[in-house]
Design a protein around this motif. Structure first.
Motif, PDB file in Angstrom:
ATOM      1  N   ALA A 154      -8.640  -8.919   1.204  1.00 46.24           N
ATOM      2  CA  ALA A 154      -9.398 -10.045   0.821  1.00 46.24           C
ATOM      3  C   ALA A 154      -8.530 -11.276   0.704  1.00 46.24           C
ATOM      4  O   ALA A 154      -8.857 -12.515   1.063  1.00 46.24           O
ATOM      5  N   LEU A 155      -7.542 -11.151  -0.069  1.00 45.85           N
ATOM      6  CA  LEU A 155      -6.278 -12.259  -0.612  1.00 45.85           C
ATOM      7  C   LEU A 155      -5.770 -12.479   0.960  1.00 45.85           C
ATOM      8  O   LEU A 155      -5.553 -13.855   1.257  1.00 45.85           O
ATOM      9  N   THR A 156      -5.463 -11.545   1.647  1.00 48.67           N
ATOM     10  CA  THR A 156      -4.800 -12.262   3.183  1.00 48.67           C
ATOM     11  C   THR A 156      -5.849 -13.200   3.837  1.00 48.67           C
ATOM     12  O   THR A 156      -5.241 -14.033   4.554  1.00 48.67           O
ATOM     13  N   GLY A 157      -6.988 -12.501   4.062  1.00 51.51           N
ATOM     14  CA  GLY A 157      -8.160 -13.404   4.429  1.00 51.51           C
ATOM     15  C   GLY A 157      -8.276 -14.959   3.893  1.00 51.51           C
ATOM     16  O   GLY A 157      -8.250 -15.869   4.761  1.00 51.51           O
ATOM     17  N   LEU A 158      -8.166 -14.989   2.646  1.00 54.35           N
ATOM     18  CA  LEU A 158      -7.993 -16.425   2.111  1.00 54.35           C
ATOM     19  C   LEU A 158      -6.809 -17.108   2.267  1.00 54.35           C
ATOM     20  O   LEU A 158      -6.956 -18.390   2.452  1.00 54.35           O
ATOM     21  N   ILE A 159      -5.714 -16.492   2.133  1.00 52.98           N
ATOM     22  CA  ILE A 159      -4.544 -17.293   2.438  1.00 52.98           C
ATOM     23  C   ILE A 159      -4.376 -17.889   3.995  1.00 52.98           C
ATOM     24  O   ILE A 159      -4.261 -18.929   4.285  1.00 52.98           O
ATOM     25  N   VAL A 160      -4.915 -16.841   4.875  1.00 58.19           N
ATOM     26  CA  VAL A 160      -5.036 -17.174   6.597  1.00 58.19           C
ATOM     27  C   VAL A 160      -5.896 -18.499   6.679  1.00 58.19           C
ATOM     28  O   VAL A 160      -5.908 -19.490   7.346  1.00 58.19           O
ATOM     29  N   ALA A 161      -7.101 -18.111   5.839  1.00 56.93           N
ATOM     30  CA  ALA A 161      -8.204 -19.147   6.024  1.00 56.93           C
ATOM     31  C   ALA A 161      -7.681 -20.554   5.445  1.00 56.93           C
ATOM     32  O   ALA A 161      -7.939 -21.808   5.923  1.00 56.93           O
ATOM     33  N   GLY A 162      -6.927 -20.576   4.395  1.00 53.68           N
ATOM     34  CA  GLY A 162      -6.405 -21.710   3.843  1.00 53.68           C
ATOM     35  C   GLY A 162      -5.579 -22.442   4.658  1.00 53.68           C
ATOM     36  O   GLY A 162      -5.432 -23.717   4.621  1.00 53.68           O
ATOM     37  N   SER A 163      -4.631 -21.652   5.501  1.00 56.89           N
ATOM     38  CA  SER A 163      -3.581 -22.177   6.374  1.00 56.89           C
ATOM     39  C   SER A 163      -4.280 -22.961   7.631  1.00 56.89           C
ATOM     40  O   SER A 163      -3.803 -23.755   8.171  1.00 56.89           O
ATOM     41  N   LEU A 164      -5.576 -22.569   7.815  1.00 53.90           N
ATOM     42  CA  LEU A 164      -6.307 -23.071   8.989  1.00 53.90           C
ATOM     43  C   LEU A 164      -7.127 -24.359   8.576  1.00 53.90           C
ATOM     44  O   LEU A 164      -7.694 -25.098   9.416  1.00 53.90           O
ATOM     45  N   GLY A 165      -7.121 -24.715   7.082  1.00 51.39           N
ATOM     46  CA  GLY A 165      -7.628 -25.917   6.759  1.00 51.39           C
ATOM     47  C   GLY A 165      -8.823 -25.643   6.277  1.00 51.39           C
ATOM     48  O   GLY A 165      -9.756 -26.813   5.882  1.00 51.39           O
ATOM     49  N   VAL A 166      -9.513 -24.352   5.931  1.00 51.10           N
ATOM     50  CA  VAL A 166     -10.694 -23.872   5.612  1.00 51.10           C
ATOM     51  C   VAL A 166     -10.890 -24.035   4.163  1.00 51.10           C
ATOM     52  O   VAL A 166      -9.733 -23.801   3.574  1.00 51.10           O
ATOM     53  N   ASP A 167     -11.812 -24.623   3.742  1.00 57.46           N
ATOM     54  CA  ASP A 167     -12.077 -24.696   2.200  1.00 57.46           C
ATOM     55  C   ASP A 167     -12.582 -23.200   1.605  1.00 57.46           C
ATOM     56  O   ASP A 167     -13.528 -22.880   1.822  1.00 57.46           O
TER      57      ASP A 167
ATOM     58  N   ASN B 240       0.781  -1.170   0.153  1.00 61.40           N
ATOM     59  CA  ASN B 240      -0.037  -0.272  -0.161  1.00 61.40           C
ATOM     60  C   ASN B 240       0.919   1.201  -0.065  1.00 61.40           C
ATOM     61  O   ASN B 240       0.686   2.242  -0.692  1.00 61.40           O
ATOM     62  N   ARG B 241       2.124   1.386   0.621  1.00 60.23           N
ATOM     63  CA  ARG B 241       2.906   2.336   0.884  1.00 60.23           C
ATOM     64  C   ARG B 241       3.606   2.685  -0.562  1.00 60.23           C
ATOM     65  O   ARG B 241       3.469   3.760  -1.051  1.00 60.23           O
ATOM     66  N   TRP B 242       4.122   1.417  -1.120  1.00 59.69           N
ATOM     67  CA  TRP B 242       4.690   1.632  -2.500  1.00 59.69           C
ATOM     68  C   TRP B 242       3.580   1.975  -3.516  1.00 59.69           C
ATOM     69  O   TRP B 242       3.997   3.115  -4.355  1.00 59.69           O
ATOM     70  N   PHE B 243       2.330   1.615  -3.720  1.00 62.22           N
ATOM     71  CA  PHE B 243       1.359   1.900  -4.672  1.00 62.22           C
ATOM     72  C   PHE B 243       1.165   3.357  -4.205  1.00 62.22           C
ATOM     73  O   PHE B 243       0.836   4.180  -5.141  1.00 62.22           O
ATOM     74  N   ALA B 244       1.025   3.865  -2.954  1.00 63.40           N
ATOM     75  CA  ALA B 244       0.444   5.360  -2.750  1.00 63.40           C
ATOM     76  C   ALA B 244       1.568   6.267  -3.311  1.00 63.40           C
ATOM     77  O   ALA B 244       1.497   7.407  -3.878  1.00 63.40           O
ATOM     78  N   ARG B 245       2.886   5.832  -3.212  1.00 60.26           N
ATOM     79  CA  ARG B 245       3.978   6.718  -3.785  1.00 60.26           C
ATOM     80  C   ARG B 245       4.073   6.843  -5.080  1.00 60.26           C
ATOM     81  O   ARG B 245       4.120   7.801  -5.777  1.00 60.26           O
ATOM     82  N   LEU B 246       3.646   5.577  -5.719  1.00 54.63           N
ATOM     83  CA  LEU B 246       3.669   5.636  -7.268  1.00 54.63           C
ATOM     84  C   LEU B 246       2.349   6.241  -7.658  1.00 54.63           C
ATOM     85  O   LEU B 246       2.755   6.894  -8.742  1.00 54.63           O
TER      86      LEU B 246
ATOM     87  N   LEU C 198      -8.534   4.349  -5.988  1.00 52.85           N
ATOM     88  CA  LEU C 198      -7.452   3.264  -6.507  1.00 52.85           C
ATOM     89  C   LEU C 198      -6.728   2.770  -5.225  1.00 52.85           C
ATOM     90  O   LEU C 198      -6.602   1.562  -5.178  1.00 52.85           O
ATOM     91  N   LYS C 199      -6.412   3.581  -4.073  1.00 53.46           N
ATOM     92  CA  LYS C 199      -5.771   2.980  -3.244  1.00 53.46           C
ATOM     93  C   LYS C 199      -6.627   2.227  -2.213  1.00 53.46           C
ATOM     94  O   LYS C 199      -6.095   1.306  -1.827  1.00 53.46           O
ATOM     95  N   SER C 200      -7.869   2.664  -2.013  1.00 54.17           N
ATOM     96  CA  SER C 200      -9.007   1.940  -1.322  1.00 54.17           C
ATOM     97  C   SER C 200      -9.219   0.721  -2.115  1.00 54.17           C
ATOM     98  O   SER C 200      -9.454  -0.338  -1.440  1.00 54.17           O
ATOM     99  N   ILE C 201      -9.218   0.600  -3.415  1.00 55.13           N
ATOM    100  CA  ILE C 201      -9.574  -0.443  -4.069  1.00 55.13           C
ATOM    101  C   ILE C 201      -8.490  -1.646  -3.841  1.00 55.13           C
ATOM    102  O   ILE C 201      -8.718  -2.988  -3.547  1.00 55.13           O
ATOM    103  N   LEU C 202      -7.310  -0.989  -4.050  1.00 57.98           N
ATOM    104  CA  LEU C 202      -5.926  -2.282  -3.897  1.00 57.98           C
ATOM    105  C   LEU C 202      -6.176  -2.474  -2.428  1.00 57.98           C
ATOM    106  O   LEU C 202      -5.787  -3.745  -2.096  1.00 57.98           O
ATOM    107  N   LYS C 203      -6.431  -1.802  -1.247  1.00 51.49           N
ATOM    108  CA  LYS C 203      -6.473  -2.161   0.008  1.00 51.49           C
ATOM    109  C   LYS C 203      -7.340  -3.288   0.342  1.00 51.49           C
ATOM    110  O   LYS C 203      -7.287  -4.314   1.220  1.00 51.49           O
ATOM    111  N   VAL C 204      -8.679  -3.293  -0.439  1.00 47.32           N
ATOM    112  CA  VAL C 204      -9.737  -4.195  -0.353  1.00 47.32           C
ATOM    113  C   VAL C 204      -9.470  -5.381  -0.881  1.00 47.32           C
ATOM    114  O   VAL C 204      -9.534  -6.505   0.040  1.00 47.32           O
TER     115      VAL C 204
END
Length: 288
Positions: free
Chosen positions: A65-78, A35-41, A55-61
């Motif tokens: 969302a990707l973070t939530g999916l990755i963490v859920a996958g590591s917990l064994g959630v489908d 987010n910091r790199w994209f904001a500077r860019l 655009l910053k808000s869209i990237l943050k969302v």
């Protein structure tokens, strides 16, 4: 230690929970860095300022969302069910705010392509005026009679846009008529004199005067002259005044529609009026 890590809290082991927590921390750090790199860019880009926050808000969302999916996958959630759920939610929201999303997308395109900027005089659809604000939903235009019109961005981008302020100079196009009794050279000389009397008209590009057509009762002439954008309307009206003055000085008649009424007097005229009142034909009544 191994025994502690293999211990279970419900269906999850302590080791998996700790791994997910560490993964969450790493993802959050990456999200912050991205987010910091994209904001500077984007701050260094030439995009409109109002577009930066969106655009910053869209990237943050997206990153969260990707973070939530990755963490859920590591917990064994489908995660496939979560992806399907997000897709359904996105579809429902898009259908509910379809018109708003259309204007929103059009606003982004307008801000990126820049067919006009604030301060330009434009014509969009059936509206014309000076652009006062461009946001993501609508464009605000101020008309010459000081009315504010809020045009949805979808309507602006879907139609033809005419920008009168993009170029530094603008051409004045006029057509005038003169009597057939006036010579062509005489009329064109009077028109050139009218142009010369308007100081705000430009010498380059050179003005143009010529016959444009032969009408039923007059000759039509075309007059083209250039002026700076800031002087356009003053020069336009001044030229109209000077054309009439120069025509009057040269004795050139500006043609206009006439209505000729002929009144017939005497016995013949009286007979025609009586016949018209009774519906009779005076020629047939009089015989051969």
């Amino acid at each position: 230690m191994e025994k502690f890590l293999n211990a279970h809290l419900g269906s999850l082991s302590v080791g998996r929970i700790l791994t997910s927590i560490v993964l969450l921390g790493v993802c959050m750090m990456l999200v912050k860095l991205l987010n910091r790199w994209f904001a500077r860019l984007i701050d260094k880009s030439k995009l409109e300022t109002s577009l930066h926050t969106v655009l910053k808000s869209i990237l943050k969302v997206i990153l969260y969302a990707l973070t939530g999916l990755i963490v859920a996958g590591s917990l064994g959630v489908d995660t496939s069910s979560l992806v399907a759920l997000f897709s359904l939610l996105g579809l429902a929201v898009s259908l509910a705010v379809q018109g708003v999303l259309s204007n929103f997308t059009s606003g982004i395109l307008l801000l990126m392509s820049k067919p006009f900027v604030v301060g330009d005089f434009i014509e969009a659809g059936d509206q014309s005026g000076t652009v006062r604000e461009i946001n993501l939903i609508h464009t605000t235009v101020q008309t010459p009679d000081n009315k504010l019109i809020f045009i949805p961005n979808g309507d602006v981008s879907a139609g033809r846009i005419i920008n009168y302020s993009r170029e530094p100079n603008r051409r004045i196009n006029l057509t005038v008529t003169a009597s057939y009794d006036a010579g062509i050279d005489q009329v064109e000389e009077a028109l050139r004199e009218a142009i010369a009397r308007v100081p705000s008209l430009l010498e380059e590009p050179a003005p143009f005067v010529s016959v444009n057509g032969y009408l039923n009762s007059s000759i039509e002439y075309v007059v083209r002259a250039w002026a700076a954008q800031a002087d356009y309307w003053d020069a336009h009206f001044a030229l109209l005044h000077q054309i009439k003055y120069c025509f009057d000085e040269a004795g050139i008649e500006m043609t206009y529609d006439h209505l000729n009424v002929h009144l017939r007097t005497g016995e013949e005229g009286l007979a025609e009026r009586k016949a018209a009142a009774t519906g009779e034909n005076p020629v047939e009544k009089g015989g051969k």
